[in-house]
Design a protein around this motif. Sequence first.
Motif, short mmCIF file in Angstrom:
data_model
loop_
_atom_site.label_atom_id
_atom_site.label_comp_id
_atom_site.label_asym_id
_atom_site.label_seq_id
_atom_site.Cartn_x
_atom_site.Cartn_y
_atom_site.Cartn_z
N GLN A 197 -1.72 -57.49 44.96
CA GLN A 197 -1.89 -58.27 43.93
C GLN A 197 -3.28 -59.01 44.13
O GLN A 197 -4.07 -59.43 43.28
CB GLN A 197 -0.76 -59.36 44.00
CG GLN A 197 0.46 -58.78 42.97
CD GLN A 197 1.73 -59.85 43.21
OE1 GLN A 197 1.67 -60.54 44.10
NE2 GLN A 197 2.42 -59.66 42.20
N ASP A 210 -8.02 -50.81 33.70
CA ASP A 210 -6.88 -50.46 34.38
C ASP A 210 -7.19 -49.06 35.27
O ASP A 210 -6.61 -48.99 36.18
CB ASP A 210 -5.87 -50.06 33.45
CG ASP A 210 -5.29 -51.34 32.85
OD1 ASP A 210 -5.63 -52.38 33.50
OD2 ASP A 210 -4.18 -51.29 31.94
N SER A 220 -1.55 -44.68 40.16
CA SER A 220 -1.26 -44.26 39.04
C SER A 220 -1.66 -45.55 38.23
O SER A 220 -1.38 -46.58 38.44
CB SER A 220 -0.18 -43.76 38.73
OG SER A 220 0.93 -44.83 38.73
N ARG A 222 -0.03 -46.29 35.32
CA ARG A 222 1.31 -46.84 35.24
C ARG A 222 1.59 -48.08 36.33
O ARG A 222 2.18 -49.02 35.92
CB ARG A 222 2.10 -45.78 35.22
CG ARG A 222 3.97 -46.37 34.70
CD ARG A 222 4.74 -45.07 34.80
NE ARG A 222 4.66 -44.39 33.69
CZ ARG A 222 5.34 -43.49 33.37
NH1 ARG A 222 6.54 -43.04 34.02
NH2 ARG A 222 5.11 -42.49 32.27
N THR A 223 1.30 -47.67 37.50
CA THR A 223 1.54 -48.55 38.57
C THR A 223 0.78 -49.67 38.69
O THR A 223 1.19 -50.77 38.65
CB THR A 223 1.50 -48.01 40.20
OG1 THR A 223 2.35 -46.69 40.35
CG2 THR A 223 1.43 -48.70 41.23
N ARG A 225 -0.62 -51.09 35.90
CA ARG A 225 0.15 -51.81 34.60
C ARG A 225 1.10 -52.69 35.24
O ARG A 225 1.44 -53.79 34.61
CB ARG A 225 0.32 -50.84 33.37
CG ARG A 225 -0.92 -50.54 33.00
CD ARG A 225 -1.31 -49.57 31.88
NE ARG A 225 -2.31 -49.16 31.39
CZ ARG A 225 -2.48 -48.31 30.55
NH1 ARG A 225 -1.61 -47.19 30.28
NH2 ARG A 225 -3.73 -47.91 29.98
N SER A 226 2.13 -52.12 36.01
CA SER A 226 3.37 -52.62 36.27
C SER A 226 2.89 -53.80 37.31
O SER A 226 3.66 -55.02 37.07
CB SER A 226 4.21 -51.49 37.02
OG SER A 226 5.40 -52.49 37.45
N ASP A 227 1.91 -53.44 37.94
CA ASP A 227 1.45 -54.47 38.94
C ASP A 227 0.85 -55.79 38.33
O ASP A 227 0.97 -56.99 38.57
CB ASP A 227 0.57 -54.06 39.98
CG ASP A 227 1.29 -53.18 41.14
OD1 ASP A 227 2.52 -53.37 41.44
OD2 ASP A 227 0.60 -52.36 41.78
N ALA A 229 1.55 -56.96 35.27
CA ALA A 229 2.63 -57.52 34.73
C ALA A 229 3.22 -58.54 35.53
O ALA A 229 3.59 -59.68 35.17
CB ALA A 229 3.58 -56.60 33.76
N ALA A 230 3.74 -58.01 36.73
CA ALA A 230 4.11 -58.90 37.87
C ALA A 230 3.12 -59.97 38.21
O ALA A 230 3.61 -60.95 38.43
CB ALA A 230 4.77 -57.84 39.05
N GLU A 233 2.88 -62.84 35.61
CA GLU A 233 4.05 -63.47 35.71
C GLU A 233 4.15 -64.46 37.16
O GLU A 233 4.50 -65.60 36.92
CB GLU A 233 5.43 -62.77 35.93
CG GLU A 233 6.64 -63.60 35.99
CD GLU A 233 7.95 -62.71 35.96
OE1 GLU A 233 9.07 -63.13 36.18
OE2 GLU A 233 7.75 -61.54 35.88
N ARG A 240 -4.06 -60.46 31.13
CA ARG A 240 -5.00 -60.05 32.26
C ARG A 240 -6.26 -60.77 32.01
O ARG A 240 -7.00 -61.20 33.20
CB ARG A 240 -5.44 -58.45 32.23
CG ARG A 240 -6.02 -58.13 30.97
CD ARG A 240 -6.22 -56.44 30.99
NE ARG A 240 -7.14 -56.21 32.01
CZ ARG A 240 -7.13 -54.91 32.57
NH1 ARG A 240 -6.20 -54.17 32.37
NH2 ARG A 240 -7.85 -54.80 33.59
#
Length: 255
Positions: A197, A210, A220, A222-223, A225-227, A229-230, A233, A240
């Motif tokens: 992070q 990205d 990836s 996708r990974t 974008r998931s990171d 998002a976390a 939060e 972003r």
Amino acid sequence: MTSDVGEGLGPRNRIDEAARQAVLDAAAVLQVRRSHVAAALSRGEDVEAQVMARGIEGTNDWMMRAAYDWRELCSVRPSATVAQLRVSLPNNRILLERGLRMVSLFDYDRLDRGSRLLLAGEGSECYRFAFATVQMKIVDRRTVLLQGPFVDGEPTVMAVQSPACLAAARGYWEAVVASSFSTSEEPGRVDGLTPRQQQIVAMLATDARDEVVAATLGVSVRTVRSDIAALMEALGVRSRFSAGLRLQQVADTEE
């Protein structure tokens, strides 16, 4: 590599004038040795050195191939751009995973904020800020890589094993190390984030897409974008852009 002297000072003030002068003095000796070797190579004399690559692309290609055989690397880079670091940092991670023992020192004042944040985001003591004027690499304690003679108008890199040049390189290295400090002191690091992070928020602060973040981290999209998002939060933000802005705000507050 650091001491308690200067504790509490900002990064720009951590390096005192005596340390800077020691680097300048050692750099002057190294430059004289380097010039003698480069001139001898240009004249075709038999010296303990050889040109390994020419041109920027040729040098980068050779470095990437040769580095896989290195066991220890002491590197000094007076400057680096965000674009350069986005290429070199992933390559270095691979080399470190393969067992390379590396310390890479960068001149703090010649880096822009984005470059400093990327290095700080790595969270590794193999990268340090310092005062440095001459670019060089000492490989396996027996070879120093320096700027070589120009060939057909192109810059070259030469591998030197001359004892005098090696001694000057080691003296310069020790002076730069003495001026160095941890990248963790860079204003803008956000506490409470995972190492990845930290890397992502540093890249967001440099407006990386990205796809660029994914390529730099070797994961990836996708990974990523998931990171992200976390990460948003964890930072309590909704975009972003706000995440990158949060990092800049932290840096402005701490400087």
